[in-house]
Write a protein that holds these residues in place. Structure first.
Motif, PDB file in Angstrom:
ATOM      1  N   ALA A   1      -5.708 -22.238 -13.625  1.00  0.00           N
ATOM      2  CA  ALA A   1      -5.375 -23.489 -12.930  1.00  0.00           C
ATOM      3  C   ALA A   1      -4.357 -24.300 -13.710  1.00  0.00           C
ATOM      4  O   ALA A   1      -3.445 -24.895 -13.132  1.00  0.00           O
ATOM      5  CB  ALA A   1      -6.640 -24.309 -12.682  1.00  0.00           C
ATOM      6  N   VAL A   2      -4.465 -24.327 -15.037  1.00  0.00           N
ATOM      7  CA  VAL A   2      -3.510 -25.108 -15.826  1.00  0.00           C
ATOM      8  C   VAL A   2      -2.154 -24.413 -15.869  1.00  0.00           C
ATOM      9  O   VAL A   2      -1.118 -25.061 -16.057  1.00  0.00           O
ATOM     10  CB  VAL A   2      -4.051 -25.396 -17.247  1.00  0.00           C
ATOM     11  CG1 VAL A   2      -3.849 -24.203 -18.186  1.00  0.00           C
ATOM     12  CG2 VAL A   2      -3.423 -26.661 -17.828  1.00  0.00           C
ATOM     13  N   ALA A   3      -2.124 -23.091 -15.666  1.00  0.00           N
ATOM     14  CA  ALA A   3      -0.841 -22.402 -15.554  1.00  0.00           C
ATOM     15  C   ALA A   3      -0.129 -22.808 -14.271  1.00  0.00           C
ATOM     16  O   ALA A   3       1.102 -22.872 -14.219  1.00  0.00           O
ATOM     17  CB  ALA A   3      -1.057 -20.888 -15.581  1.00  0.00           C
ATOM     18  N   MET A   4      -0.890 -23.120 -13.214  1.00  0.00           N
ATOM     19  CA  MET A   4      -0.298 -23.587 -11.957  1.00  0.00           C
ATOM     20  C   MET A   4       0.103 -25.056 -12.043  1.00  0.00           C
ATOM     21  O   MET A   4       0.904 -25.535 -11.241  1.00  0.00           O
ATOM     22  CB  MET A   4      -1.287 -23.380 -10.805  1.00  0.00           C
ATOM     23  CG  MET A   4      -1.623 -21.919 -10.548  1.00  0.00           C
ATOM     24  SD  MET A   4      -2.610 -21.644  -9.057  1.00  0.00           S
ATOM     25  CE  MET A   4      -4.240 -22.196  -9.550  1.00  0.00           C
ATOM     26  N   THR A   5      -0.454 -25.755 -13.003  1.00  0.00           N
ATOM     27  CA  THR A   5      -0.167 -27.167 -13.221  1.00  0.00           C
ATOM     28  C   THR A   5       1.174 -27.320 -13.924  1.00  0.00           C
ATOM     29  O   THR A   5       1.644 -26.405 -14.603  1.00  0.00           O
ATOM     30  CB  THR A   5      -1.317 -27.783 -14.052  1.00  0.00           C
ATOM     31  OG1 THR A   5      -2.500 -27.791 -13.243  1.00  0.00           O
ATOM     32  CG2 THR A   5      -1.018 -29.194 -14.500  1.00  0.00           C
ATOM     33  N   THR A   6       1.797 -28.488 -13.759  1.00  0.00           N
ATOM     34  CA  THR A   6       3.090 -28.717 -14.399  1.00  0.00           C
ATOM     35  C   THR A   6       2.993 -28.446 -15.905  1.00  0.00           C
ATOM     36  O   THR A   6       1.970 -28.768 -16.542  1.00  0.00           O
ATOM     37  CB  THR A   6       3.572 -30.163 -14.122  1.00  0.00           C
ATOM     38  OG1 THR A   6       4.960 -30.268 -14.403  1.00  0.00           O
ATOM     39  CG2 THR A   6       2.796 -31.186 -14.921  1.00  0.00           C
ATOM     40  N   PRO A   7       4.018 -27.803 -16.510  1.00  0.00           N
ATOM     41  CA  PRO A   7       3.907 -27.335 -17.903  1.00  0.00           C
ATOM     42  C   PRO A   7       3.520 -28.394 -18.921  1.00  0.00           C
ATOM     43  O   PRO A   7       2.891 -28.077 -19.933  1.00  0.00           O
ATOM     44  CB  PRO A   7       5.314 -26.777 -18.176  1.00  0.00           C
ATOM     45  CG  PRO A   7       5.795 -26.314 -16.842  1.00  0.00           C
ATOM     46  CD  PRO A   7       5.257 -27.314 -15.857  1.00  0.00           C
TER      47      PRO A   7
END
Length: 454
Positions: A162-168
């Motif tokens: 999910a954090v990979a899909m989140t803005t860097p």
């Protein structure tokens, strides 16, 4: 039995040193202990350990939609625990509250989104959506369709995928799932428009998306995931028609659309779901959490189309996904009671007027010199502070403008969420016009105070 809970501020903060707080500067907390202990809540207010009564301007965290201490939800949870405290929806087991809530969500969700998988957070709901789609394409003989299109400015959670899909920015210094997510341009007209009209900017966004799809190869892309309005990325409202055209482009290339409604669902924008009713597009999957129970219990839902479910439920496979607490009885009961309360009091319908009052009140702050843009919709608003309105230059991050305004507001009785040079408001959905006016006045005084200091 009475729980042994700390009572005084000193006692609470002494025990709090053992707690690892989420999304916090842990070193700063260790050094100065700048923590607010919330001990009570009712309606649109919370009370801290010093006895200060504060307007809950962030709704817990985007989620306490119906307000605090609603007896209907508390009683439903208690009754459920007295009847069936826990059984999981694993293997071949189910129970009444999970079955009833799944039915209700299928009734409320747009189009053919009739199949529901429960989790316990928005992060889990989004991970579930991707795992389901990877499995879906594998069963269709298209295992290469694994890539995910996301956007700069997105927030989809903090677990590994999910954090990979989140803005860097939200994974700086941390590992995440690599090689699977492609971030596209942020749909923020005020910052990214570069002299174009809004229609021209929309055209440019869609042209970029088309180019990205063709560069990556549609045969390698499982889905596009997007929030109808970006939340923790700064409350970014995409230009008119963007979502509908993006969904049409995805359909053209046989790419599924996942609408992350963890924040926007359950009344925040005036409807139970915003994808179709507000933004006029039909997703293949909707993910939700937060307002699903108004925060009274941790629960999320991944709501998928009949077509997706038909493929993953076909013969010759097992659905190898799920959590121990998927569809927890007390959480499902809270969801049912929360939705019933919203329907009975017509909260989404009321938000269509009170939410517009809130939006207009906060947008009225744009006459202040350091307020660059007030954006958002209804009870989901972001205020971006700038050093220069003409150039849109932001302040030195070390000045912590958002935090300074938030602290001034809290001194005056309002909790707001600082996010760098942005301040976010996502209050309960039951605010009265008078409470909305009070929030506007507190924010104006607080911003003026910070301007004097600067």
């Amino acid at each position: 039995m009475t729980l042994d809970l700390p009572k005084t501020t000193d006692d609470i903060l002494t025990r709090d040193v053992h707690l690892v707080q989420s999304w916090a500067d842990l070193n700063s907390l260790k050094q100065n202990g700048a923590t607010t202990a919330i001990v009570e809540a009712e309606g649109s207010y919370v009370t801290d350990s010093q006895g200060n009564r504060l307007i809950d301007g962030i709704g817990g965290l985007w989620c306490v939609n119906v307000g605090h201490k609603r007896a209907e939800i508390i009683d439903a949870i208690t009754e459920q625990l007295n009847t069936l405290d826990f059984y999981s929806t694993f293997y071949s087991f189910t129970h009444p509250s999970a079955a009833a809530l799944a039915t209700k969500l299928a009734e409320l969700a747009p189009g053919n989104l009739n199949k529901v998988h429960f989790g316990n957070s928005g992060s889990v709901a989004n991970e579930t959506a991707v795992r389901v789609l990877h499995h879906y394409y594998k069963r269709l003989g298209q295992p290469s369709k694994r890539k995910i299109l996301s956007r700069h400015g997105a927030y989809h959670g903090s677990t590994h995928l999910a954090v990979a899909m989140t803005t860097p920015h939200y994974s700086d210094g941390w590992h995440k799932a690599e090689g699977i997510v492609h971030h596209m341009r942020k749909p923020h007209y005020w910052r990214e428009g570069d002299g174009m009209s809004e229609a021209e900017f929309t055209d440019a966004l869609l042209a970029d998306m088309k180019a990205d799809i063709e560069s990556i190869g549609a045969e390698n892309i499982a889905c596009f995931i997007g929030e109808p309005i970006m939340g923790a990325g700064g409350v970014i409202v995409p230009p008119a028609g963007y979502h509908k055209r993006a969904a049409e482009l995805c359909a053209e290339y046989e790419i599924k659309v996942v609408s992350d409604e963890v924040v926007t669902a359950f009344g925040r924008l005036g409807y139970f779901f915003a994808s179709k009713d507000v933004f006029d597009f039909q997703p293949d999957i909707i993910t939700t959490a937060k307002g699903l129970t108004s925060g009274y219990q941790p629960l999320s839902a991944t709501i998928m189309s009949d077509e997706i479910h038909e493929v993953i439920s076909g013969p010759g496979g097992v659905f190898l996904h799920g959590m121990t607490y998927s569809g927890h009885p007390a959480a499902a009961a809270a969801g049912l009671a929360n939705i019933a309360l919203m329907e009975r009091e017509q909260i989404p319908q009321t938000v269509r007027s009170t939410g517009k009052h809130f939006e207009a009140t906060l947008k009225g702050l744009d006459d202040l010199d350091i307020v660059g843009e007030v954006r958002g919709s209804h009870f989901m608003i972001g205020i971006e502070f700038v050093k220069d309105k003409e150039t849109k230059e932001i302040f030195d991050p070390a000045l912590n403008i958002g935090l300074r305004v938030a602290r001034k507001a809290q001194e005056r009785g309002l909790i707001a969420r600082p996010l760098g040079h942005i301040l976010i408001l996502s209050p309960t959905l039951i605010l009265t016009p008078e409470q909305i006016d009070t929030i506007g006045a507190i924010l104006r005084e607080s911003i003026l105070d910070v301007m004097k200091e600067l």
